[in-house]
Design an enzyme around this catalytic site. Sequence first.
Site, short mmCIF file in Angstrom:
data_model
loop_
_atom_site.label_atom_id
_atom_site.label_comp_id
_atom_site.label_asym_id
_atom_site.label_seq_id
_atom_site.Cartn_x
_atom_site.Cartn_y
_atom_site.Cartn_z
NE ARG A 1 24.83 -18.40 4.55
CZ ARG A 1 25.07 -17.13 4.47
NH1 ARG A 1 26.23 -16.68 3.99
NH2 ARG A 1 24.20 -16.23 4.86
N GLY A 2 22.95 -17.85 1.34
CA GLY A 2 22.70 -16.43 1.10
C GLY A 2 21.94 -16.30 -0.22
CB ALA A 3 18.80 -14.51 -1.01
CD GLN B 1 23.54 -18.95 9.14
OE1 GLN B 1 23.39 -18.88 10.35
NE2 GLN B 1 22.65 -19.52 8.34
CG ASP C 1 16.88 -15.50 2.71
OD1 ASP C 1 17.16 -14.88 3.75
OD2 ASP C 1 17.69 -16.23 2.10
NE ARG D 1 18.66 -23.19 2.45
CZ ARG D 1 19.34 -22.25 3.13
NH1 ARG D 1 20.55 -21.90 2.76
NH2 ARG D 1 18.81 -21.67 4.18
CG ASN E 1 17.03 -11.83 6.71
OD1 ASN E 1 17.61 -12.25 5.71
ND2 ASN E 1 17.68 -11.34 7.75
CE LYS E 2 19.21 -18.18 8.40
NZ LYS E 2 18.73 -19.54 8.04
O1 MRU Z 1 20.09 -19.80 5.68
P1 MRU Z 1 20.96 -18.76 5.04
O2 MRU Z 1 22.29 -18.61 5.69
O3 MRU Z 1 21.04 -18.95 3.55
O4 MRU Z 1 20.17 -17.42 5.30
C1 MRU Z 1 20.70 -16.25 4.80
C2 MRU Z 1 20.00 -15.06 5.26
O5 MRU Z 1 19.00 -15.09 5.93
C3 MRU Z 1 20.55 -13.78 4.77
O6 MRU Z 1 20.27 -12.75 5.66
C4 MRU Z 1 19.91 -13.48 3.44
O7 MRU Z 1 20.14 -14.49 2.51
C5 MRU Z 1 20.28 -12.17 2.97
S1 MRU Z 1 21.07 -12.19 1.44
C6 MRU Z 1 22.49 -11.40 1.39
#
Ligand code: MRU
Length: 369
Positions: A54-56, A208, A249, A95, A259-260
């Site tokens: 996960r993570g953008a 996370q 994201d 996603r 973002n999250k």
């Molecule tokens: O749902 P996730 O864990 O994929 O969400 C990730 C985030 O919100 C991160 O802060 C985001 O992807 C930043 S990228 C490094």
Amino acid sequence: MKVGDIKFQTIWIKPENPSVIQIIDQRKLPFKFVIEDIASVEEMFIAIKDMHLRGAPLIGAAGAFGMYLAVIEKDTKTKTSEYYQEVAQYLVSSRPTAVNLEYSVNRILSRLLETKDHDRQKRAALTEALAIVGEELENCRRIGEYGQNLIQQISQTKNGETVNILTHCNAGWLACIDYGTATSPIYFAHDKGIKLHVWVDETRPRNQGARLTAWELGQHGVPHTVIADNTGGHLMQHGMVDMVIVGSDRTTVTGDVANKIGTYLKALAAKDNNVPFYVALPSSTFDWNLTDGVNQIPVEERDASEIRFVEGIEGASVKIVDTLPKNSPALNLGFDVTPARLITGLITERGICKASRESILTLFPEKKV
Ligand code: MRU
């Protein structure tokens, strides 16, 4: 970044078999370090959707390799342009919020549509996927180089006393290829000898922050403390946070940041307490078509079971426990949008700018229409 003594990135081609992609299975951290093989589009779809990774930026790279797997997969489907378009749509649907996925998948798709020759398609998909990996790696490195100056400035105004940085979720190297976005300036500043400490939001429901960011920072020797998600405002009121750095994201051309979930509340608290609030992101996270984040960015709704159940370790066994009354429903929105007006600045691979169209386009003039 290193895990123990071994240097890792987050996604790579299996050395003994170029038809297999390998990733770190993030669902298992921090309890176990497990490498997973991914050998089909379906396996990549599941890995992205169920958050094995996960993570953008990492989702983007994974989507690119998913398209490569579509080319080399041994199945009976005819590999027509329509087939590749369908696979692209399928992977992007895994996603919806992080725009990096669409960006990377479309990059591979357009290379595939340039030729009908299967060998060329295979070479093109692999070359482009590896190019995306290389670019994202370099983007995060540059974000670190630019962002460390902000930490250094605060350190100087505090006469070298510890700089306290709050972060949310995991925008670390695990979420990218290496370095991270929000964590890259932190790693650079720490390695330079600047005294700093990170407040790590646990980031319910999947934790996370507690599970991944704390693990990463610990591996690198960065001082940190995990806090419950609702603690940041109080710390800010008491002068215990010098700056906030989060990832993104999807960021509109006008500077609104998805973002999250929970990021917005931290930005409100930061504004109320005059704490600088920075967002670190590579250019692949900008959505150049959107101008109103709150109303235009799709927010992923995930399964309510992620709220209900919590995972932890007892002795050597990982256990999952139910935390809610039997019949209480739960709502699990993955992201929220922080409006540009609450953001002090965006840290990108081309430098730091304000969260405004004018300032963003000064760094990215080729995006002006
Ligand atoms: O749902 P996730 O864990 O994929 O969400 C990730 C985030 O919100 C991160 O802060 C985001 O992807 C930043 S990228 C490094």
